[in-house]
Structures are given as structure tokens and as C-alpha cells.
Design a protein around this motif. Structure first.
Motif, PDB file in Angstrom:
ATOM      1  N   ALA A   1       4.151  -3.013  -7.284  1.00  0.00           N
ATOM      2  CA  ALA A   1       3.551  -3.291  -5.980  1.00  0.00           C
ATOM      3  C   ALA A   1       2.202  -3.989  -6.141  1.00  0.00           C
ATOM      4  O   ALA A   1       1.876  -4.921  -5.391  1.00  0.00           O
ATOM      5  CB  ALA A   1       3.387  -1.998  -5.187  1.00  0.00           C
ATOM      6  N   ALA A   2       1.421  -3.545  -7.143  1.00  0.00           N
ATOM      7  CA  ALA A   2       0.120  -4.172  -7.380  1.00  0.00           C
ATOM      8  C   ALA A   2       0.292  -5.628  -7.817  1.00  0.00           C
ATOM      9  O   ALA A   2      -0.433  -6.527  -7.361  1.00  0.00           O
ATOM     10  CB  ALA A   2      -0.652  -3.387  -8.435  1.00  0.00           C
TER      11      ALA A   2
ATOM     12  N   GLY B   1       0.825  -1.214   0.000  1.00  0.00           N
ATOM     13  CA  GLY B   1       0.000   0.000   0.000  1.00  0.00           C
ATOM     14  C   GLY B   1       0.847   1.247   0.000  1.00  0.00           C
ATOM     15  O   GLY B   1       0.553   2.223  -0.728  1.00  0.00           O
ATOM     16  N   ASP B   2       1.905   1.243   0.781  1.00  0.00           N
ATOM     17  CA  ASP B   2       2.804   2.404   0.822  1.00  0.00           C
ATOM     18  C   ASP B   2       3.471   2.607  -0.534  1.00  0.00           C
ATOM     19  O   ASP B   2       3.607   3.744  -1.006  1.00  0.00           O
ATOM     20  CB  ASP B   2       3.851   2.186   1.917  1.00  0.00           C
ATOM     21  N   ALA B   3       3.891   1.512  -1.177  1.00  0.00           N
ATOM     22  CA  ALA B   3       4.544   1.633  -2.485  1.00  0.00           C
ATOM     23  C   ALA B   3       3.571   2.121  -3.549  1.00  0.00           C
ATOM     24  O   ALA B   3       3.941   2.906  -4.434  1.00  0.00           O
ATOM     25  CB  ALA B   3       5.127   0.276  -2.883  1.00  0.00           C
ATOM     26  N   MET B   4       2.316   1.686  -3.484  1.00  0.00           N
ATOM     27  CA  MET B   4       1.334   2.097  -4.484  1.00  0.00           C
ATOM     28  C   MET B   4       0.929   3.562  -4.318  1.00  0.00           C
ATOM     29  O   MET B   4       0.629   4.245  -5.287  1.00  0.00           O
ATOM     30  CB  MET B   4       0.094   1.192  -4.385  1.00  0.00           C
ATOM     31  N   ILE B   5       0.936   4.050  -3.086  1.00  0.00           N
ATOM     32  CA  ILE B   5       0.528   5.439  -2.837  1.00  0.00           C
ATOM     33  C   ILE B   5       1.670   6.409  -3.075  1.00  0.00           C
ATOM     34  O   ILE B   5       1.504   7.457  -3.721  1.00  0.00           O
ATOM     35  CB  ILE B   5      -0.002   5.578  -1.393  1.00  0.00           C
ATOM     36  N   ARG B   6       2.862   6.049  -2.595  1.00  0.00           N
ATOM     37  CA  ARG B   6       3.989   6.978  -2.659  1.00  0.00           C
ATOM     38  C   ARG B   6       4.948   6.686  -3.807  1.00  0.00           C
ATOM     39  O   ARG B   6       5.786   7.527  -4.139  1.00  0.00           O
ATOM     40  CB  ARG B   6       4.769   6.921  -1.342  1.00  0.00           C
TER      41      ARG B   6
END
Length: 212
Positions: free
Chosen positions: A52-53, A38-43
């Protein structure tokens, strides 16, 4: 006046066997994977969110498959083994043996072996149970209750996997080698609900990685 149709006989309730440690580890791993992905997909920037997905689609089904999914469901008529990628259903008449050595396994009448992923064998627990049994025998070799050890508590002197195997063997013996009317036949079903998203995640990762 027509009398109402009597309700169908309730089916025997299943006994469920699962590994508590696997459930705990699976939940913790899912939280960790969700937080990192989640952190990789957002930032993340560029192809990072897509990687990341893809990793999320690949890893989550595998974590679920090997930790949360394994279970054994047994009743007086049949046993259902839910392993990471397959679900095996057998009436007790098709079961030749259930045993635990370095792993727990079910042996079908046709010679096919099925691992019981939900019943892991712990050599440490087995040694601990053996020590407990030895202490109880030393306290009272005649099997009577003593001050320091209650020899009636046999569960404390049996490893969890061995106790589960005993329970399953008791159910098999109780079935008496007769197939009840309407009993399900042997069936093996692949867990496509686990396999499909993992394959999609692996393909997505390969495409994004190759695209550079």
C-alpha cells in the motif's frame, strides 16, 4: 543626500489557464487513493502495508502530474507551459503558433511541438458552441441583439479550448516579435519532484512483490 533607489518595475501579471474538470477529478482521485491506501496500511497484515505504501508513492505523484499540475501561465513577455513531467518556458518571439485541433499544442520557431495539457479539447463543447452560433445567426443574420439570443455574447459560442488559444495568440501578436530586455530564454525543465517519488514507489512495489 542620496535619493532612495526607485523600486523595480512590477512584472506583468500572469494569466493562468487550467482545466477545472481535471482539478476536480484529481482531488477526488487523491481522496479515494488516500482512503484505500490508508485503510490497507492500518488494517493490512504481512506485506500488505508495504504494498500500500509503494502504491501510494507511485499513484499519488501520477495523479497530481496528470490532473493538478498541468497549467499554462502567460503574460506579455513569455509563456510557461507546465505539463505532467516537464515545464517549458518560451518568450513569445520563439513561438510560431498556438493551435487546437484534437489537442491543444504550441509550435516553437524551431519546429518543436509542445502539448498544452492544461487546455484539453472537448469535441462535445465545440459542437455545442457551433450549435449556439448557428442559433444566434438564425435569430439575427445581421448580428443584432434579438429576444432569444444575444449575439454579443461570443464567449458562449466558442469552445473553452478555442477561446484560450485565441487569448494566447492575442498575447503573441501583442508581443510584436521583439524580445524585451531581460526576457528569459527558452528552457525545458523535467519535473523531478514528480518523477522521483513515482520511481521510488515503483521500486518499492517491485521489491516487496518479488520478496513474496
Amino acid at each position: 543626500m542620496t535619493s532612495p533607489t526607485p523600486p523595480a518595475e512590477p512584472q506583468h501579471a500572469d494569466r493562468t489557464y487550467r482545466s477545472v474538470s481535471a482539478l476536480v477529478c484529481g482531488a477526488l482521485l487523491l481522496l479515494l487513493v488516500a482512503w484505500m491506501a490508508g485503510d490497507a496500511m492500518i488494517r493490512g497484515e504481512g506485506r500488505v502495508p508495504w504494498l500500500a505504501a509503494g502504491a501510494l508513492l507511485l499513484v499519488v505523484p501520477l495523479v497530481v502530474a496528470f490532473t493538478l499540475r498541468p497549467a499554462v501561465f502567460a503574460n506579455d513577455d513569455r509563456i510557461r507551459v507546465r505539463n505532467p513531467f516537464r515545464t517549458i518556458l518560451l518568450p513569445w518571439t520563439e513561438v510560431a503558433d498556438v493551435r487546437a485541433s484534437y489537442s491543444s499544442e504550441l509550435l516553437a520557431q524551431d519546429g518543436t511541438k509542445y502539448q498544452l495539457w492544461a487546455v484539453p479539447v472537448s469535441l462535445r463543447a465545440r459542437k455545442r458552441a457551433a450549435r449556439s452560433a448557428a442559433r444566434a445567426a438564425h435569430d439575427d443574420p445581421y448580428g443584432r441583439t434579438s429576444v432569444s439570443a444575444d449575439v454579443r455574447d461570443s464567449a458562449a459560442r466558442t469552445a473553452s479550448a478555442d477561446q484560450t488559444v485565441r487569448d494566447l495568440l492575442d498575447l503573441a501578436e501583442r508581443a510584436g516579435g521583439t524580445t524585451p530586455e531581460g526576457a528569459a530564454a527558452v528552457s525545458v525543465r523535467w519535473a523531478y519532484e514528480v518523477i522521483a517519488p513515482a520511481v521510488v514507489g515503483a521500486v518499492l512495489l517491485a521489491i516487496v512483490w518479488a520478496a513474496g
